[in-house]
Write a protein that holds these residues in place. Structure first.
Motif, short mmCIF file in Angstrom:
data_model
loop_
_atom_site.label_atom_id
_atom_site.label_comp_id
_atom_site.label_asym_id
_atom_site.label_seq_id
_atom_site.Cartn_x
_atom_site.Cartn_y
_atom_site.Cartn_z
N GLU A 217 3.23 -2.70 15.73
CA GLU A 217 2.56 -1.43 16.03
C GLU A 217 2.70 -0.45 14.86
N ALA B 286 0.22 -1.45 12.10
CA ALA B 286 -1.16 -1.12 12.51
C ALA B 286 -1.41 0.39 12.40
N LEU B 287 -0.48 1.20 12.85
CA LEU B 287 -0.63 2.65 12.79
C LEU B 287 -0.72 3.13 11.34
N TYR C 291 5.49 9.91 5.49
CA TYR C 291 5.81 9.42 6.84
C TYR C 291 7.31 9.18 6.94
N LYS D 80 -1.52 1.38 8.63
CA LYS D 80 -2.71 0.85 7.95
C LYS D 80 -3.95 1.67 8.30
N GLU D 81 -3.97 2.27 9.50
CA GLU D 81 -5.09 3.13 9.90
C GLU D 81 -5.20 4.36 9.02
N THR D 82 -4.10 4.78 8.39
CA THR D 82 -4.10 6.01 7.60
C THR D 82 -4.63 5.80 6.19
N ASP E 210 0.79 -1.23 0.00
CA ASP E 210 0.00 0.00 0.00
C ASP E 210 0.82 1.29 0.00
#
Length: 177
Positions: free
Chosen positions: A168, A171-172, A130, A174-176, A82
């Protein structure tokens, strides 16, 4: 649609430089340092023999043999679906590390193309969505969203979003999406 971009540091994020430093330091000095025992200390305080550390960081095969951080390979493979990943390492301070880091990446992260690897001096010019790094000196200048990867030397710094491990981090990010 353009994929979001991530700049990912090597030492302390992908490569477990702390484990390698501690191991070499303990063997050379008869000490029993551990990641837990130096938690919250600066490198200068944790490793009192600075000349030894300096020589180690400039020695052949040090960077080539760093262990991979737990879950790093699987996590980057997952993120690569992604995001466009750039490996960014402030490596020019240690010229011997340049070819060693390229060989290390080719071995452990062969899916990262050579043109997505940036070996530099300063990371201030890096402009990604990022940046994952273990040093505030890099994250403070991040043009995108800085993410601090926990290391012994940064546990008392709290002005960036923090992740403690690769699970972590995934997960962080993928939330975006």
């Amino acid at each position: 649609m353009r994929k979001k971009t991530i700049a990912i540091d090597m030492d302390g994020v992908l490569a477990d430089i702390d484990a390698q430093l501690i191991d070499h330091y303990n063997k050379a000095h008869g000490t029993t340092l551990s990641k837990e025992s130096i938690k919250g200390l600066t490198s200068d305080v944790a490793f009192k023999e600075r000349d030894f550390i300096h020589k180690l960081l400039h020695s052949e095969n040090f960077f080539r043999t760093l262990p991979v951080m737990p879950d790093a390979v699987e996590s980057l493979l997952e993120l690569d679906k992604d995001f466009e990943i750039f490996i960014v390492s402030a490596a020019t301070e240690f010229p011997i590390s340049l070819s060693e880091k390229m060989a290390w990446l080719a071995e452990h992260f062969p899916f990262i193309k050579w043109d997505n690897i940036i070996l530099c001096g300063s990371k201030r010019i890096i402009n990604t969505d990022y940046m994952i790094d273990d040093h505030c000196k890099n994250l403070d200048y991040c043009m995108g969203k800085p993410i601090m990867f926990t290391a012994f030397h940064n546990v008392n710094q709290n002005h960036h979003i923090r992740v403690n491990n690769w699970k972590e981090a995934v997960a962080l990010l993928k939330e975006t999406l």
